[in-house]
Design an enzyme around this catalytic site. Structure first.
Site, PDB file in Angstrom:
ATOM      1  N   CYS A 175       0.955  -1.166   0.112  1.00 38.27           N
ATOM      2  CA  CYS A 175      -0.153  -0.214  -0.097  1.00 38.27           C
ATOM      3  C   CYS A 175       0.691   1.197  -0.067  1.00 38.27           C
ATOM      4  O   CYS A 175       0.648   2.190  -0.704  1.00 38.27           O
ATOM      5  CB  CYS A 175      -1.040  -0.104   1.108  1.00 38.27           C
ATOM      6  SG  CYS A 175      -2.068   1.442   1.449  1.00 38.27           S
TER       7      CYS A 175
ATOM      8  N   CYS B 283      -1.516   1.590  -2.921  1.00 40.98           N
ATOM      9  CA  CYS B 283      -2.663   2.675  -3.197  1.00 40.98           C
ATOM     10  C   CYS B 283      -1.973   4.244  -2.907  1.00 40.98           C
ATOM     11  O   CYS B 283      -2.563   5.004  -3.640  1.00 40.98           O
ATOM     12  CB  CYS B 283      -3.352   2.635  -1.530  1.00 40.98           C
ATOM     13  SG  CYS B 283      -3.456   1.117  -0.954  1.00 40.98           S
TER      14      CYS B 283
ATOM     15  N   LYS C 152       0.002   5.212  -6.163  1.00 41.61           N
ATOM     16  CA  LYS C 152      -1.009   5.340  -7.302  1.00 41.61           C
ATOM     17  C   LYS C 152      -1.905   6.424  -7.171  1.00 41.61           C
ATOM     18  O   LYS C 152      -2.316   7.126  -8.154  1.00 41.61           O
ATOM     19  CB  LYS C 152      -1.916   4.213  -7.286  1.00 41.61           C
ATOM     20  CG  LYS C 152      -3.043   3.952  -7.919  1.00 41.61           C
ATOM     21  CD  LYS C 152      -4.261   3.151  -7.540  1.00 41.61           C
ATOM     22  CE  LYS C 152      -4.805   3.422  -6.104  1.00 41.61           C
ATOM     23  NZ  LYS C 152      -5.923   2.528  -5.897  1.00 41.61           N
TER      24      LYS C 152
ATOM     25  N   TYR D 222      -9.769  -3.626 -10.937  1.00 43.07           N
ATOM     26  CA  TYR D 222      -9.713  -2.081 -10.683  1.00 43.07           C
ATOM     27  C   TYR D 222      -8.299  -1.536 -10.872  1.00 43.07           C
ATOM     28  O   TYR D 222      -8.003  -0.632 -11.149  1.00 43.07           O
ATOM     29  CB  TYR D 222     -10.121  -1.807  -9.215  1.00 43.07           C
ATOM     30  CG  TYR D 222      -9.159  -2.063  -8.023  1.00 43.07           C
ATOM     31  CD1 TYR D 222      -8.268  -1.344  -7.692  1.00 43.07           C
ATOM     32  CD2 TYR D 222      -9.011  -3.316  -7.561  1.00 43.07           C
ATOM     33  CE1 TYR D 222      -7.398  -1.468  -6.578  1.00 43.07           C
ATOM     34  CE2 TYR D 222      -8.043  -3.752  -6.388  1.00 43.07           C
ATOM     35  CZ  TYR D 222      -7.416  -2.788  -6.128  1.00 43.07           C
ATOM     36  OH  TYR D 222      -6.630  -3.145  -4.856  1.00 43.07           O
TER      37      TYR D 222
ATOM     38  N   GLU E 116      -7.596   1.653 -13.412  1.00 42.36           N
ATOM     39  CA  GLU E 116      -7.045   2.971 -12.553  1.00 42.36           C
ATOM     40  C   GLU E 116      -5.812   3.317 -13.568  1.00 42.36           C
ATOM     41  O   GLU E 116      -5.869   4.476 -13.897  1.00 42.36           O
ATOM     42  CB  GLU E 116      -6.574   2.562 -11.218  1.00 42.36           C
ATOM     43  CG  GLU E 116      -7.905   2.498 -10.356  1.00 42.36           C
ATOM     44  CD  GLU E 116      -7.663   2.302  -8.667  1.00 42.36           C
ATOM     45  OE1 GLU E 116      -8.481   2.347  -7.946  1.00 42.36           O
ATOM     46  OE2 GLU E 116      -6.549   1.753  -8.434  1.00 42.36           O
TER      47      GLU E 116
ATOM     48  N   ASP F  20      -3.557  -9.842   2.010  1.00 36.33           N
ATOM     49  CA  ASP F  20      -3.613 -10.364   0.745  1.00 36.33           C
ATOM     50  C   ASP F  20      -3.219 -11.904   0.585  1.00 36.33           C
ATOM     51  O   ASP F  20      -3.911 -12.542  -0.133  1.00 36.33           O
ATOM     52  CB  ASP F  20      -3.007  -9.642  -0.214  1.00 36.33           C
ATOM     53  CG  ASP F  20      -3.613  -8.340  -0.349  1.00 36.33           C
ATOM     54  OD1 ASP F  20      -4.492  -7.727   0.125  1.00 36.33           O
ATOM     55  OD2 ASP F  20      -3.060  -7.410  -1.298  1.00 36.33           O
TER      56      ASP F  20
ATOM     57  N   HIS G  10     -26.890  21.255   0.815  1.00 34.59           N
ATOM     58  CA  HIS G  10     -27.137  21.895  -0.464  1.00 34.59           C
ATOM     59  C   HIS G  10     -26.406  22.888  -0.791  1.00 34.59           C
ATOM     60  O   HIS G  10     -25.798  23.919  -0.051  1.00 34.59           O
ATOM     61  CB  HIS G  10     -28.802  22.334  -0.551  1.00 34.59           C
ATOM     62  CG  HIS G  10     -29.050  22.855  -1.892  1.00 34.59           C
ATOM     63  ND1 HIS G  10     -29.058  21.897  -2.824  1.00 34.59           N
ATOM     64  CD2 HIS G  10     -29.237  23.916  -2.328  1.00 34.59           C
ATOM     65  CE1 HIS G  10     -29.652  22.761  -3.946  1.00 34.59           C
ATOM     66  NE2 HIS G  10     -29.328  23.862  -3.826  1.00 34.59           N
TER      67      HIS G  10
ATOM     68  N   GLU H 141     -26.254  15.190  -1.764  1.00 33.24           N
ATOM     69  CA  GLU H 141     -27.575  15.193  -1.708  1.00 33.24           C
ATOM     70  C   GLU H 141     -28.631  14.433  -2.438  1.00 33.24           C
ATOM     71  O   GLU H 141     -29.617  14.135  -1.915  1.00 33.24           O
ATOM     72  CB  GLU H 141     -27.958  16.689  -1.370  1.00 33.24           C
ATOM     73  CG  GLU H 141     -28.213  17.293  -2.977  1.00 33.24           C
ATOM     74  CD  GLU H 141     -28.398  18.752  -2.725  1.00 33.24           C
ATOM     75  OE1 GLU H 141     -29.422  19.226  -2.155  1.00 33.24           O
ATOM     76  OE2 GLU H 141     -27.853  19.322  -3.397  1.00 33.24           O
TER      77      GLU H 141
HETATM   78  C1  LIG Z   1      -1.224  -0.681  -7.644  1.00 36.72           C
HETATM   79  C2  LIG Z   1      -2.121  -1.449  -6.373  1.00 36.72           C
HETATM   80  C3  LIG Z   1      -2.972  -0.274  -6.097  1.00 36.72           C
HETATM   81  C4  LIG Z   1      -3.816  -0.630  -4.697  1.00 36.72           C
HETATM   82  N1  LIG Z   1      -4.558   0.556  -4.293  1.00 36.72           N
HETATM   83  C5  LIG Z   1      -5.273   0.067  -3.294  1.00 36.72           C
HETATM   84  C6  LIG Z   1      -6.132   1.155  -2.747  1.00 36.72           C
HETATM   85  O1  LIG Z   1      -6.303   2.131  -3.410  1.00 36.72           O
HETATM   86  N2  LIG Z   1      -7.042   0.852  -1.862  1.00 36.72           N
HETATM   87  C7  LIG Z   1      -7.072  -0.289  -0.964  1.00 36.72           C
HETATM   88  O2  LIG Z   1      -7.626  -0.429   0.039  1.00 36.72           O
HETATM   89  N3  LIG Z   1      -6.059  -1.180  -1.502  1.00 36.72           N
HETATM   90  C8  LIG Z   1      -5.425  -1.143  -2.483  1.00 36.72           C
HETATM   91  N4  LIG Z   1      -4.293  -2.011  -2.992  1.00 36.72           N
HETATM   92  C9  LIG Z   1      -4.320  -3.349  -2.253  1.00 36.72           C
HETATM   93  C10 LIG Z   1      -3.410  -3.028  -0.864  1.00 36.72           C
HETATM   94  O3  LIG Z   1      -2.190  -2.476  -1.228  1.00 36.72           O
HETATM   95  C11 LIG Z   1      -3.387  -4.391  -0.254  1.00 36.72           C
HETATM   96  O4  LIG Z   1      -4.528  -4.777  -0.127  1.00 36.72           O
HETATM   97  C12 LIG Z   1      -2.527  -4.343   1.118  1.00 36.72           C
HETATM   98  O5  LIG Z   1      -1.009  -3.978   0.808  1.00 36.72           O
HETATM   99  C13 LIG Z   1      -2.422  -5.676   1.666  1.00 36.72           C
HETATM  100  O6  LIG Z   1      -1.786  -5.773   2.975  1.00 36.72           O
HETATM  101  P1  LIG Z   1      -0.873  -7.070   3.324  1.00 36.72           P
HETATM  102  O7  LIG Z   1      -0.469  -6.557   4.665  1.00 36.72           O
HETATM  103  O8  LIG Z   1      -1.643  -8.213   3.196  1.00 36.72           O
HETATM  104  O9  LIG Z   1       0.426  -7.115   2.400  1.00 36.72           O
HETATM  105  P2  LIG Z   1       1.513  -6.269   1.789  1.00 36.72           P
HETATM  106  O10 LIG Z   1       1.065  -4.881   2.035  1.00 36.72           O
HETATM  107  O11 LIG Z   1       1.714  -6.624   0.622  1.00 36.72           O
HETATM  108  O12 LIG Z   1       2.551  -6.526   2.672  1.00 36.72           O
HETATM  109  C14 LIG Z   1       3.543  -7.887   2.673  1.00 36.72           C
HETATM  110  C15 LIG Z   1       4.833  -7.515   2.994  1.00 36.72           C
HETATM  111  O13 LIG Z   1       5.360  -8.966   3.387  1.00 36.72           O
HETATM  112  C16 LIG Z   1       6.772  -8.880   3.058  1.00 36.72           C
HETATM  113  N5  LIG Z   1       7.342 -10.298   2.755  1.00 36.72           N
HETATM  114  C17 LIG Z   1       6.692 -11.245   1.661  1.00 36.72           C
HETATM  115  N6  LIG Z   1       7.144 -12.387   2.016  1.00 36.72           N
HETATM  116  C18 LIG Z   1       8.212 -12.119   3.078  1.00 36.72           C
HETATM  117  C19 LIG Z   1       9.166 -12.926   3.696  1.00 36.72           C
HETATM  118  N7  LIG Z   1       9.156 -14.326   3.677  1.00 36.72           N
HETATM  119  N8  LIG Z   1       9.765 -12.400   4.712  1.00 36.72           N
HETATM  120  C20 LIG Z   1       9.863 -11.200   5.172  1.00 36.72           C
HETATM  121  N9  LIG Z   1       8.835 -10.432   4.594  1.00 36.72           N
HETATM  122  C21 LIG Z   1       7.973 -10.684   3.546  1.00 36.72           C
HETATM  123  C22 LIG Z   1       6.601  -8.012   1.530  1.00 36.72           C
HETATM  124  O14 LIG Z   1       8.044  -7.480   1.289  1.00 36.72           O
HETATM  125  C23 LIG Z   1       5.641  -6.904   1.984  1.00 36.72           C
HETATM  126  O15 LIG Z   1       6.156  -5.817   2.518  1.00 36.72           O
HETATM  127  C24 LIG Z   1      -3.548  -1.950  -3.956  1.00 36.72           C
HETATM  128  C25 LIG Z   1      -2.777  -2.839  -4.298  1.00 36.72           C
HETATM  129  C26 LIG Z   1      -1.995  -2.375  -5.653  1.00 36.72           C
HETATM  130  C27 LIG Z   1      -0.739  -3.479  -5.963  1.00 36.72           C
END
Ligand SMILES: Cc1cc2nc3c(=O)[nH]c(=O)nc-3n(C[C@H](O)[C@H](O)[C@H](O)COP(=O)(O)OP(=O)(O)OC[C@H]3O[C@@H](n4cnc5c(N)ncnc54)[C@H](O)[C@@H]3O)c2cc1C
Length: 451
Positions: A41, A46, A49, A175, A179, A300, A432, A437
């Protein structure tokens, strides 16, 4: 061997939220991150972007300004300048995240974590022990939907562009695809958006999907839809996309936005008996427990609703339940979401077809040209829809496409989360003159369908 109450793998939205909350409940916490702190993010999702979206929005704003009497505002977008400012802002935010983690008393370790057992994690050749382990490793772009996709940019690289391509083939209909297609067109690229379905944004209300497709075309984007994509090939001038029906499209650059996949490779899941689902996600129950005792997963990597606020809520619910003696679950049904296109989309709750499957449904609609757009000589219309339960008058869904849709839907989300009825909307006084509204002023249903 170092011992903790909780080891979190991944310092993104879910991992950081869970770790800070667990530490606030008194737990000794280690968080392991192999890349930049903040996750998708903050670093490559997010936030950058939206900064790119703001940059793209000035084109229309400058055009509209002319209609309001402003003169001489024409300009040229310098991507290099935007990229430098964006880098500085993301560096600053990463530092904020580091401070938040340290301030909460959570230890941060740089390295790739691997499960060594139900209560053990290996990082950089060292072993760490924990009462509980949380997997929050997120998702990454999938690159295998069609052959040749490896050569295309993904959302990671497009956010680091220093020069705007003259033309871009955007592949995907979700999306992230729409976007970036909208943003790149706003910045000045010639954009073609190619996807298999007939309309973009599968799963959204059909009236939003159709209106977004039309609006993008009216802005000059070329939509190549309804035919499966076959292969992406290099060409002298950039890339050629081939589709199943033999049609071909060329552009200087290509962006693969065909989907994302949970990050689980090399995590050692097999060592603890966790089997991933077919889509690569770690299966979890309503409390984010995995198949392995003592190991949880949020965000995710579990592929539930892949949004930042959902990952944060899942992380906090886990920490409150396991360390705060406050059992908490996330309700994944009423999740508001936005699509930051031009025009933008905001949506919460059931679409019209989903509501119809459940029973009698009343549908209220409003469509109009906003005051600012009309005054500036624009024709883009705003569309709003309320989907109401025909039996008990509860508002089941609210959908909007038009300026400020994400902001408006965020406020309506409170009403829907509280179970508001259409009568509650009717007795709410309007602000308004606003576009919002109109959601309070819809008197008669457009369609009343008995199940
Ligand atoms: C282009 C784009 C736009 C987006 N826009 C939006 C938006 O507008 N609004 C919204 O709500 N969501 C948006 N999202 C989705 C949002 O970014 C994700 O849903 C969110 O970041 C998920 O969080 P997370 O903690 O699951 O994973 P992440 O934020 O991906 O964090 C996972 C972390 O784990 C680390 N990692 C992975 N494997 C290992 C390992 N073995 N050892 C140590 N570290 C590791 C990675 O390096 C990473 O930093 C967007 C996503 C993208 C790709």
């Amino acid at each position: 061997m170092d011992t903790y109450d909780l080891i979190t793998i991944g310092a993104g939205s879910g991992g950081v939220a869970a770790s800070r909350r667990a530490a606030a409940h008194g737990a000794r916490v280690l968080i392991v991150e192999n890349d930049r702190v903040g996750g998708t993010c903050v670093i490559r999702g997010c936030v950058p972007k939206k900064l790119m979206m703001y940059a793209a929005g000035f084109r229309e704003l400058l055009r509209e300004a002319g209609g309001f009497g402003w003169d001489g505002l024409d300009g040229r977008f310098e991507m290099n300048r935007w990229a430098a400012a964006k880098k500085a802002e993301i560096d600053r935010l990463e530092e904020v995240y580091r401070r938040l983690i340290a301030g909460a008393g959570v230890e941060l370790l740089k390295g790739r974590a691997k499960l060594a057992g139900p209560q053990a994690v290996e990082v950089n050749g060292r072993s760490f022990q924990a009462g509980r382990i949380l997997i929050a490793t997120g998702a990454a772009p999938a690159r295998d939907a069609i052959s040749g996709l490896d050569a295309a940019m993904t959302s990671n690289e497009v956010l680091d562009l220093r020069e705007l391509p003259a033309s871009v083939l955007v592949m995907g209909g979700g999306y992230i695809a729409v976007e970036f297609a909208s943003i790149l067109a706003g910045l000045g690229s010639r954009v073609m958006l190619a996807f298999r379905d007939r309309l973009p944004l599968r799963g959204f209300d059909p009236d939003l999907r159709a209106r977004l497709a039309r609006a993008l075309e009216e802005r000059g984007l070329q939509l190549a839809c309804g035919v499966p994509l076959k292969a992406l090939k290099r060409a002298s001038a950039g890339f050629v996309l081939e589709r199943d029906d033999g049609t071909r499209f060329e552009a200087a650059a290509a962006l693969n936005a065909t989907g994302r996949r949970p990050v689980t490779a090399g995590l050692g899941l097999e060592r603890v008996g966790i089997e991933v689902a077919e889509n690569g996600a770690i299966p979890v129950d309503a409390d984010s427990r995995t198949q392995a005792v003592g190991i949880w997963a949020v965000g995710d990597v579990t592929n539930r609703r892949n949004l930042t606020p959902v990952a944060i809520a899942e992380g906090r619910a886990f920490a409150d339940t396991e360390f705060g003696q406050r059992p908490t679950r996330v309700d994944h049904r009423t999740v508001a979401t936005a699509v930051f296109t031009e025009p933008s989309v905001g949506t919460i709750g059931l679409s019209e077809p989903e509501a119809l499957e459940r029973g009698p449904t009343d549908v209220y609609e409003s469509e109009f040209t906003p005051m600012k757009t009309a005054f500036a000589g624009g024709t883009q219309r705003t569309y709003m829809k309320l989907v109401v339960d025909g039996r008990d008058d509860r508002v089941l869904g609210a959908h909007m496409i038009g300026p400020d849709a994400p902001e408006i839907i965020q406020s309506l989300a409170v009403a829907l989360t509280c179970g508001a009825t259409k009568r509650d909307f009717d007795r709410t006084l309007a602000v308004h003159p606003t576009a919002a509204e109109e959601f309070m002023l819809m008197r008669e249903p457009q369609r009343r369908t008995a199940a």
